[in-house]
Motif scaffolding. Structure first.
Motif, mmCIF file in Angstrom:
data_model
loop_
_atom_site.group_PDB
_atom_site.id
_atom_site.type_symbol
_atom_site.label_atom_id
_atom_site.label_comp_id
_atom_site.label_asym_id
_atom_site.label_seq_id
_atom_site.Cartn_x
_atom_site.Cartn_y
_atom_site.Cartn_z
ATOM 1 N N MET A 1 -107.172 13.966 -25.512
ATOM 2 C CA MET A 1 -106.727 13.669 -26.866
ATOM 3 C C MET A 1 -106.647 12.150 -27.088
ATOM 4 O O MET A 1 -107.002 11.652 -28.161
ATOM 5 N N ALA A 2 -106.190 11.416 -26.042
ATOM 6 C CA ALA A 2 -106.118 9.951 -26.145
ATOM 7 C C ALA A 2 -107.510 9.348 -26.304
ATOM 8 O O ALA A 2 -107.712 8.398 -27.077
ATOM 9 N N ASP A 3 -108.499 9.908 -25.584
ATOM 10 C CA ASP A 3 -109.876 9.416 -25.700
ATOM 11 C C ASP A 3 -110.423 9.641 -27.103
ATOM 12 O O ASP A 3 -111.114 8.781 -27.671
ATOM 13 N N VAL A 4 -110.127 10.825 -27.670
ATOM 14 C CA VAL A 4 -110.577 11.121 -29.034
ATOM 15 C C VAL A 4 -109.927 10.148 -30.012
ATOM 16 O O VAL A 4 -110.583 9.615 -30.923
ATOM 17 N N ALA A 5 -108.632 9.915 -29.841
ATOM 18 C CA ALA A 5 -107.916 8.999 -30.734
ATOM 19 C C ALA A 5 -108.502 7.592 -30.673
ATOM 20 O O ALA A 5 -108.688 6.934 -31.705
ATOM 21 N N GLN A 6 -108.822 7.133 -29.446
ATOM 22 C CA GLN A 6 -109.380 5.790 -29.287
ATOM 23 C C GLN A 6 -110.746 5.678 -29.946
ATOM 24 O O GLN A 6 -111.040 4.702 -30.653
ATOM 25 N N LEU A 7 -111.615 6.699 -29.736
ATOM 26 C CA LEU A 7 -112.954 6.658 -30.305
ATOM 27 C C LEU A 7 -112.913 6.733 -31.827
ATOM 28 O O LEU A 7 -113.696 6.063 -32.519
ATOM 29 N N ALA A 8 -111.987 7.519 -32.364
ATOM 30 C CA ALA A 8 -111.900 7.695 -33.823
ATOM 31 C C ALA A 8 -111.084 6.587 -34.487
ATOM 32 O O ALA A 8 -111.101 6.469 -35.725
ATOM 33 N N GLY A 9 -110.363 5.815 -33.693
ATOM 34 C CA GLY A 9 -109.550 4.752 -34.262
ATOM 35 C C GLY A 9 -108.314 5.261 -34.961
ATOM 36 O O GLY A 9 -107.884 4.704 -35.981
ATOM 37 N N VAL A 10 -107.735 6.327 -34.445
ATOM 38 C CA VAL A 10 -106.525 6.910 -35.030
ATOM 39 C C VAL A 10 -105.502 7.139 -33.919
ATOM 40 O O VAL A 10 -105.780 6.916 -32.740
ATOM 41 N N SER A 11 -104.338 7.634 -34.301
ATOM 42 C CA SER A 11 -103.301 7.925 -33.315
ATOM 43 C C SER A 11 -103.519 9.314 -32.704
ATOM 44 O O SER A 11 -104.194 10.165 -33.292
ATOM 45 N N SER A 12 -102.913 9.527 -31.521
ATOM 46 C CA SER A 12 -102.971 10.851 -30.890
ATOM 47 C C SER A 12 -102.307 11.900 -31.773
ATOM 48 O O SER A 12 -102.711 13.062 -31.795
ATOM 49 N N GLN A 13 -101.284 11.491 -32.518
ATOM 50 C CA GLN A 13 -100.603 12.416 -33.424
ATOM 51 C C GLN A 13 -101.560 12.917 -34.504
ATOM 52 O O GLN A 13 -101.552 14.095 -34.869
ATOM 53 N N THR A 14 -102.411 12.014 -34.990
ATOM 54 C CA THR A 14 -103.399 12.416 -36.010
ATOM 55 C C THR A 14 -104.404 13.401 -35.426
ATOM 56 O O THR A 14 -104.777 14.388 -36.072
ATOM 57 N N VAL A 15 -104.841 13.167 -34.178
ATOM 58 C CA VAL A 15 -105.743 14.104 -33.518
ATOM 59 C C VAL A 15 -105.077 15.478 -33.398
ATOM 60 O O VAL A 15 -105.702 16.512 -33.643
ATOM 61 N N SER A 16 -103.802 15.493 -33.047
ATOM 62 C CA SER A 16 -103.069 16.750 -32.922
ATOM 63 C C SER A 16 -103.005 17.471 -34.258
ATOM 64 O O SER A 16 -103.190 18.689 -34.329
ATOM 65 N N ARG A 17 -102.770 16.718 -35.327
ATOM 66 C CA ARG A 17 -102.687 17.337 -36.660
ATOM 67 C C ARG A 17 -104.034 17.929 -37.076
ATOM 68 O O ARG A 17 -104.095 19.004 -37.674
ATOM 69 N N VAL A 18 -105.119 17.242 -36.771
ATOM 70 C CA VAL A 18 -106.451 17.778 -37.071
ATOM 71 C C VAL A 18 -106.699 19.054 -36.260
ATOM 72 O O VAL A 18 -107.215 20.054 -36.777
#
Length: 328
Positions: A1-18
């Motif tokens: 999830m942290a890797d996705v957040a870094q690549l997308a330029g968002v927070s891990s919380q945003t990845v979780s919400r998606v």
């Protein structure tokens, strides 16, 4: 999830919400996160998400084996209906219908994390006070006398049997013999009771009941007995597999169907129209049984109170194995 957040330029919380389908996420942000997930091959942890939501989108099914046509077709219908509702099915087949086996199956399903359980029961087990099931699990039962303890969905066995007997009597037969299923089966019991009741209501003689075990081999043995009875001109068989055995026995003994003996089955299996002669039979709507089971489960999961018995009607399918009795 942290890797996705870094690549997308968002927070891990945003990845979780998606991942959880939060509608409040801006579409452009959602698109960036989904693209990052795709690039990295990320898949949300469904078990963790289920624990967080408190639901697993899975239904457990406990069945008394997969040897009978009825159980297999009912299971197939439940699985199809559950899939359309977005639920997976976890199957636990039991080798022997004992209280310990049923309790063990519930324990196993609890470990596998399901939201509810459907029991396909053909034995007198759920009506015993000694059987206690986990109180937190939503339960729906197929083919049982568990009324009052659990909601029940079943084919209208009595209506189907009465229709079969009525068909033969209306053709002009004086009475109707019956090849019943095993004693421990609720379905077999209901069909046999309805057969006898229909004959008594018409003031007809009730022949001795013959019993099989749902197999064509047991139907063949019963068919030999029927073939030896000169007065037997019509027979209602409790399932199509046994009816196949009856047809074979009558043929081998020189009793023509339907000229000498009319035969009606129950189930309308796929091969029934290819029997020689094609079999008149009572069709069970297994698809409707599956739909109603899943509907009852979903209603329970929504917090609704579901009680009583829902009976799915049957239909007589007339083919060439029945006819008016030959005179003379």
């Amino acid at each position: 999830m942290a890797d996705v957040a870094q690549l997308a330029g968002v927070s891990s919380q945003t990845v979780s919400r998606v991942s959880n389908g939060d509608a409040a996420v801006v579409e452009s942000t959602r698109a960036k996160v989904l693209d990052a997930m795709k690039q990295l091959g990320y898949r949300p942890n469904s078990a963790a998400r289920a624990l967080k939501r408190g639901e697993f989108r899975a239904i457990g099914v406990i069945t008394m084996g997969l040897s009978s046509t009825g159980n297999v077709r009912t299971l197939e219908a439940i699985a199809g209906s559950a899939s359309r509702a977005g639920y997976a099915v976890t199957l636990i087949p039991l080798d022997a219908p004992t209280q310990d086996n049923v309790k063990g199956a519930f324990t196993r399903l609890d470990e596998l994390a399901v939201d509810a359980v459907v029991l396909i029961m053909e034995v007198h087990l759920l009506d015993t006070a000694a059987l206690t099931l986990p109180p937190h699990v939503k339960v729906v039962v197929v083919d049982s006398d568990a009324t009052g303890r659990f909601p029940v969905v079943d084919t209208d066995q009595r209506q189907g049997a009465r229709t079969a007997v009525r068909h033969l009597l209306d053709l002009g037969h004086a009475t109707v013999w019956h090849v019943a299923g095993p004693e421990e089966s609720f379905a077999a019991g209901r069909r046999a009771e309805a057969w006898e009741a229909a004959l008594r209501e018409e003031g007809r003689q009730v022949p001795p009941l013959l019993r099989g075990d749902w197999t064509a081999e047991s139907g063949y043995e019963a068919g030999l007995r029927i073939a030896a009875e000169a007065d037997c001109r019509a027979v209602f068989v409790a399932n199509d597999q046994m009816a196949l055995g009856v047809l074979r026995a009558l043929h081998e003994q020189g009793r023509r169907v339907p000229d000498d003996v009319s035969v009606v089955g129950f189930d309308d299996i796929a091969e029934a129209s290819s029997f020689i002669p094609p079999l008149t039979t009572v069709r069970q709507d297994f698809a409707r049984v599956g739909e109603w089971c899943v509907d009852a489960v979903l209603r329970e999961l929504r917090g609704e109170t579901v009680t009583g018995v829902r009976l799915v009607p049957t239909v007589l399918v007339e083919r060439a194995s029945t006819g008016a009795p030959r005179r003379g």
